[in-house]
Design an enzyme around this catalytic site. Structure first.
Site, PDB file in Angstrom:
ATOM      1  CD  GLU A  36      -2.982  -1.046   2.592  1.00 31.42           C
ATOM      2  OE1 GLU A  36      -3.947  -1.552   2.703  1.00 31.42           O
ATOM      3  OE2 GLU A  36      -2.452  -0.042   3.417  1.00 31.42           O
ATOM      4  CE  LYS A  50       5.460   5.011   6.899  1.00 27.09           C
ATOM      5  NZ  LYS A  50       5.167   6.143   7.308  1.00 27.09           N
ATOM      6  NE  ARG A  55      -2.120   4.650  11.759  1.00 28.01           N
ATOM      7  CZ  ARG A  55      -1.228   3.569  12.022  1.00 28.01           C
ATOM      8  NH1 ARG A  55      -0.200   3.908  12.133  1.00 28.01           N
ATOM      9  NH2 ARG A  55      -1.627   2.551  12.152  1.00 28.01           N
ATOM     10  CD  GLU A  87      -0.971   8.812   7.706  1.00 21.98           C
ATOM     11  OE1 GLU A  87       0.036   9.614   8.061  1.00 21.98           O
ATOM     12  OE2 GLU A  87      -1.105   7.737   8.350  1.00 21.98           O
ATOM     13  CD  GLU A 100       6.262   9.418   5.349  1.00 24.64           C
ATOM     14  OE1 GLU A 100       7.013  10.190   6.125  1.00 24.64           O
ATOM     15  OE2 GLU A 100       5.284   8.558   5.765  1.00 24.64           O
ATOM     16  CE  LYS A 128      -0.880  -1.799   6.046  1.00 21.76           C
ATOM     17  NZ  LYS A 128      -2.046  -1.039   6.389  1.00 21.76           N
ATOM     18  CE  LYS A 168       8.756   2.442   9.722  1.00 22.85           C
ATOM     19  NZ  LYS A 168       8.523   3.464  10.468  1.00 22.85           N
TER      20      LYS A 168
END
Length: 1070
Positions: free
Chosen positions: A719, A721, A726, A774, A873, A878, A897
């Site tokens: 996914e 980032k 958050r 986010e 970023e 996951k 990440k």
């Protein structure tokens, strides 16, 4: 008149002359009968003081008091006459009525011939000064035996301190003389001579006797004439004697004490017991006196001297009671047997007695204990034990006096000071420093912090804290919640927003005002020690106070901290300082250290929240709470093996931690824990909308190869980032919507635009839910994401939707709760599907995270590059099915990440100059903990600040930097330094060293001055997350990265390139 005075001083003499045997019998009968008659006839009022001497029923008239004074003064004057012809007036001032009564038996007094009594004229007695009696040596006392007449005269003169003029009457000298029975009298008086000296006060020794004593004598004479002799006979009992002994003191002491003593004396039970003891003592002492006369004499002689002054301190008549009863019985036997051997036995004893009294004078000023308490203690002791007890008990009154001024508190303080929760085989009750039902002292919390701060082993610290909490559970369970918050240095759940808001300057000011020190000295010492808490502790420990303030309690300190946090308004700061001052003034030992640190925001004892949770679980396991106070089980793990005990505690700790993850609210957990125990926590504490969770976090990786190796054959997804904040969105059943940050802070008022969108984007099937998202700054029209720095320009609280300039788009990527069901145990694939099925995607407002379910290395690499182009970023990788649960509050390896600054070839390093440093705190105390870096501007030839740096250093690096840079410290910054006051360091340096630094990215800064005006007017550029790499010794400061290079690096960032085109278009149409 002569006959009346004689009888006054000889209470047992009748109106008619009787034989020796008849007199003795009458005396014994009177002793047995009179107590019952005299008790009811003596009202309390009449016995209180000598001012009532005029009444016929007054205790002052009682023969017991008169005879006691006569006998004691008699013995005193014996000594005086042996050395000098004593003056009766001064002798009278020093005489003790009590001692006279004890020492003169009735038989002895009856046998004394009048001629012997008249040998010493009153004039001779008057000439004797007070000092003569005090200086009488033992030899003088021996010689005084032969001068019985003179001694008896002087003794009779001392009827009481109330009747000194009776001394002048020669008829008053009918007291016992040189008869064998008279010898013990003189001996006993000598024994108690020191006591008489101590009891006489200056106020009684001179003027009052001329006026007051005469009246007392006359009244007593009238009483004798009226035939009141029999009522006075009970004076021979020890209790009455004790009353007489108190007479000279009553005028000097508190009336309350006098009344208490008199009330005790009026008790008929006490008086009757004393009289029985006297009679029995007379009968039993007779054979003893014949067989062993010397031991019998020794015990009474030693006792008065040993207890001289001490019995008076205690205000207790009992020691005198024992002495008197023994002495009276012994004298009666003497009068019957007329033993000459006993006279010779008394002489060496008198010598021994004369040497003892001097030591006891110093204890005169010690306070006295209640009479009855001491009487009960010594009533069953024999003569020798009484002597030893009187000696041993002399310091006890001092102890009581000390405790009146706080000795007992001091003992409690010492116990709290020695509190050690880290000891092995700790017992929750026996080793605690407070009692059941008492509030937990804050000093116990501070001592626990001390032990934890001194110890580096985590498991040992968990045990130490659990021991303290076990005591709290056992003794004061209601204080468990405040103690836990103090250990965490929190005031409540994070979403309540309670913050102290006390800056270091305000703390220094409060410490200075509370301790009386100068603010400049406080600041200097804080810079030297690097810890304001240590400064507060040392400042408070050196301060002296006239009155000890109340001790701090854990719940009280916690309440004060909450009061400080809730204060608002213009005058709130002064009120906060006043509360802080009050706390510091009441601090003891290390309390000031940890209160200052709590106010500053960091305890710095190395106690993480997970350790606190482990300690709570261990405490509840070993000392399970219950309805009984204290609990019946103190150590539930007793008898288990070490491994079994460890695994058992770890299992229970996991239950608590998992429960806390779903319901991170101690206010809700602790009461249930105390009531139902740790095993039932999951039943009562569940995930609840409105209470924020700690989000699941990801581990960083160095590249795609590491990702593939970690997940192996497990299915995973990638996914975007997003570079934002958050946001945990809670939708309650009542329709309310709350937004929380990753730190559980309530950001609901910060995002009114998000709140307004939720009803539109959620489907009707959604009644309640919790989303993990986010919040990203973006331009909905351009469909572009803006940097995080843009998002930070939004107002943080109470935002008005009409004034919002920076729009926010929500990117949702997980769902944790839906319609009353927790989804954290479900795999990520199912949670993601439920999320997409429950909400509608809206462009620029609510979007689902972009993802790709592929495991090919090349495809992942391309997707990563695309994420960077889309101003993200990097990627979040996951697992989908295997080990895919939502691990609350964990940094899990199931989430990885990939960020651009972790990959090779992305970004560049900068070479920067060190121009300042900040003094270290905590573990970095004594060295520099942070540094101020700058880039060089060639045009202006100045160094412009670009960032603060404090990461990337090893302990050796910090030591090396400190040793090098301390030689280049300058008092003031160079004129060619460009900096802002907000970044002023503690020490300035000459520009002598260049460091290589890496960062995540660059951002616009209103504080730092690097590349000032090159990218944005009146603003510079700063580094985000700078990390130290190495020292560039091959470069000079002037060769460091310059302002133009910094501006170029900022422009080359991918997300900046995306926004730059938009800005140009806007500028074009402006």
């Amino acid at each position: 008149m002569q006959r009346t005075i004689k009888s006054f001083f000889q209470p047992k003499l009748g109106a008619e002359v009787k034989t020796k045997e008849e007199k003795v019998k009458n005396d014994v009968q009177k002793e047995k009968e009179e107590p019952e008659k005299s008790v009811p006839e003596r009202p309390l009022k009449e016995r209180n003081g000598r001012a009532l001497c005029g009444d016929t029923e007054s205790p002052v008239k009682r023969v017991s008091k008169k005879s006691a004074r006569v006998l004691e003064s008699d013995s005193e004057e014996e000594e005086e006459n042996s050395k000098v012809q004593a003056t009766p007036e001064k002798m009278n001032n020093e005489s003790d009525p009590k001692n006279d009564v004890k020492e003169t038996p009735p038989s002895a007094r009856k046998e004394t011939p009048p001629s012997a009594r008249k040998e010493t004229p009153p004039s001779a007695r008057k000439e004797t000064p007070q000092s003569a009696r005090k200086e009488t040596p033992p030899s003088a006392r021996k010689d005084a035996k032969s001068e019985g007449a003179s001694e008896m005269n002087t003794s009779q003169d001392f009827v009481s301190p109330c009747s000194s003029k009776s001394i002048d009457s020669p008829l008053c000298s009918d007291s016992p003389g040189i008869s064998p029975s008279g010898i013990p009298k003189r001996k006993t008086a000598r024994k108690q001579l020191p006591k008489r000296k101590l009891e006489i006060s200056p106020s009684e020794s001179n003027p009052p006797k001329d006026d007051f004593d005469v009246k007392g004598a006359v009244k007593r004479q009238k009483k004798e004439a009226e035939g009141d002799i029999q009522q006075e006979e009970p004076m021979e009992t020890s209790h009455n004697i004790s009353m007489e002994e108190e007479c000279p003191i009553k005028k000097e002491t508190n009336p309350d004490v006098v009344q208490e003593t008199i009330s005790n004396a009026d008790d008929p039970n006490i008086e009757l017991v004393d009289q029985k003891d006297v009679v029995s003592g007379e009968k039993q002492s007779e054979p003893k006196c014949q067989e062993q006369p010397q031991p019998k004499l020794t015990s009474p002689t030693v006792e008065p001297k040993a207890s001289k002054g001490k019995a008076r301190k205690k205000n207790s008549p009992l020691p005198k009671k024992v002495k008197f009863s023994d002495k009276v019985s012994f004298k009666d036997n003497d009068s019957e047997e007329k033993s000459n051997e006993e006279k010779s036995d008394e002489e060496p004893q008198k010598k021994a007695d004369s040497a003892k009294p001097v030591k006891q004078i110093s204890s005169f000023f010690a306070p006295r204990k209640p009479a009855i308490k001491t009487e009960k203690r010594e009533e069953n002791l024999n003569e020798k034990n009484v002597t030893e007890t009187s000696l041993e008990e002399s310091p006890k009154p001092k102890k009581n006096v000390g405790s009146f001024f706080g000795a007992s508190k001091q003992e409690a303080t010492e116990e709290q000071t020695e509190y050690n929760p880290s000891k092995s085989k700790y017992h929750p009750i026996d080793d605690a420093c407070w009692c059941n039902g008492q509030k937990v002292p804050y000093l116990a919390v501070a001592r626990t912090f001390e032990r934890i701060e001194e110890e580096s082993a985590r498991l040992k610290n968990v045990e130490t804290l659990s021991n303290f909490l076990r005591s709290v559970i056992a003794l004061t369970p209601e204080d468990l919640l405040p103690c836990i918050y103090l250990c965490l240095n929190r005031l409540g759940p994070a979403y309540e927003g309670l913050e102290l808001g006390i800056g270091e300057t305000i703390l220094m000011k409060a410490v200075a005002q509370a301790t009386g020190r100068q603010l400049e000295k406080i600041k200097a010492e804080a810079q030297e020690k690097g810890d304001l808490g240590l400064v507060a502790e040392s400042s408070r420990s050196n301060q002296r106070t006239m009155f000890t303030p109340p001790k701090l309690m854990a719940s009280g300190v916690f309440g004060k901290l909450k009061d400080i946090a809730r204060m608002t308004g213009n005058a709130s700061m002064n009120k906060k300082i006043d509360i802080i001052k009050g706390l510091f003034v009441a601090c003891r030992h290390s309390e000031a250290r940890y209160i200052a640190r709590s106010l500053g925001g960091k305890l710095r004892i190395g106690l993480a929240e997970q350790s606190v949770l482990s300690s709570i679980a261990q405490a509840v396991c070993l000392t399970p709470p219950g309805r009984d106070a204290p609990p019946t089980v103190m150590d539930a793990g007793k008898g288990m093996s070490a491994d079994a005990r460890k695994s058992w505690i770890e299992e229970k700790a996991m239950i608590l931690k998992q429960t806390f993850c779903e319901l991170p609210n101690y206010d809700a957990i602790i009461p249930i824990l105390l009531e139902h125990g740790i095993d039932d926590l999951p039943k009562h504490c569940r995930l609840t909308p409105g209470i924020p969770l700690k989000p699941m976090l990801a581990h960083p990786t160095k590249g795609i190869g590491e990702v593939l190796k970690r997940f192996d054959e497990a299915a995973f997804t990638c996914e975007y980032k997003y570079d934002g904040e958050r946001a945990q969105i809670h939708i309650l059943e009542n329709g309310e919507v709350h937004v929380y940050s990753r730190n559980q802070e309530n950001n609901t008022t910060k995002y009114p635009d998000i709140i307004s969108r939720i009803p539109k984007i959620k489907k009707e099937s959604v009644k309640s839910c919790i989303l993990d998202t986010e919040a990203v700054a973006g331009d909905a029209e351009k469909k572009q994401i803006q940097p995080f720095q843009v998002l930070t320009t939004r107002k943080r609280k109470d935002v008005d939707a009409s004034e919002i300039k920076v729009q926010v788009c929500v990117y949702a990527f997980d769902m944790l709760y839906l319609n009353g069901e927790s989804l954290v145990k479900e795999p990520f694939a199912k949670r993601r599907q439920l999320l997409r099925d429950s909400f509608l995607e809206t462009e620029g407002q609510f979007m689902f995270a972009t993802y790709m379910d592929k495991s090919n290395t090349d495809e992942i690499s391309e997707f990563l590059d695309q994420s960077i182009k889309d101003s993200c970023e990097g990627l979040m990788v996951k697992t989908l099915e295997q080990d895919a649960t939502y691990e609350i509050a964990k940094r899990s390896h199931n989430w990885l990440k990939l960020k651009k600054d972790y990959l090779e070839g992305v970004g560049d390093t900068l070479d920067l100059v060190v121009i300042g440093a900040y003094l270290g705190k905590g573990k970095r105390t004594g060295i520099y903990g942070g540094f101020l870096l700058a880039s060089y501007d060639e045009e202006s030839e100045e160094y412009q600040t670009i960032c603060k740096i404090g990461t990337g250093f090893t302990d050796d690096d910090l030591e090396k930097h400190y040793n090098f840079l301390k030689d280049h410290v300058i008092e003031n910054p160079r004129s060619y330094y460009r900096w802002d006051s907000a970044t002023e360091p503690d020490h300035w340096f000459d520009p002598v060293q260049v460091w290589e630094v890496k960062c995540a990215d660059l951002s616009i800064s209103p504080v730092h001055k690097a590349a000032l005006g090159l990218v944005e007017d009146q603003k510079g550029i700063s580094l985000r997350f700078p990390r130290f790499l190495r020292i560039r010794d091959d470069k000079k400061p002037e060769e460091s990265t310059n302002s133009f290079q910094v501006a170029d690096l900022y422009r080359k960032q991918q997300q900046i390139q995306n926004t730059s085109s938009t800005e140009k278009a806007e500028e074009d149409f402006y």
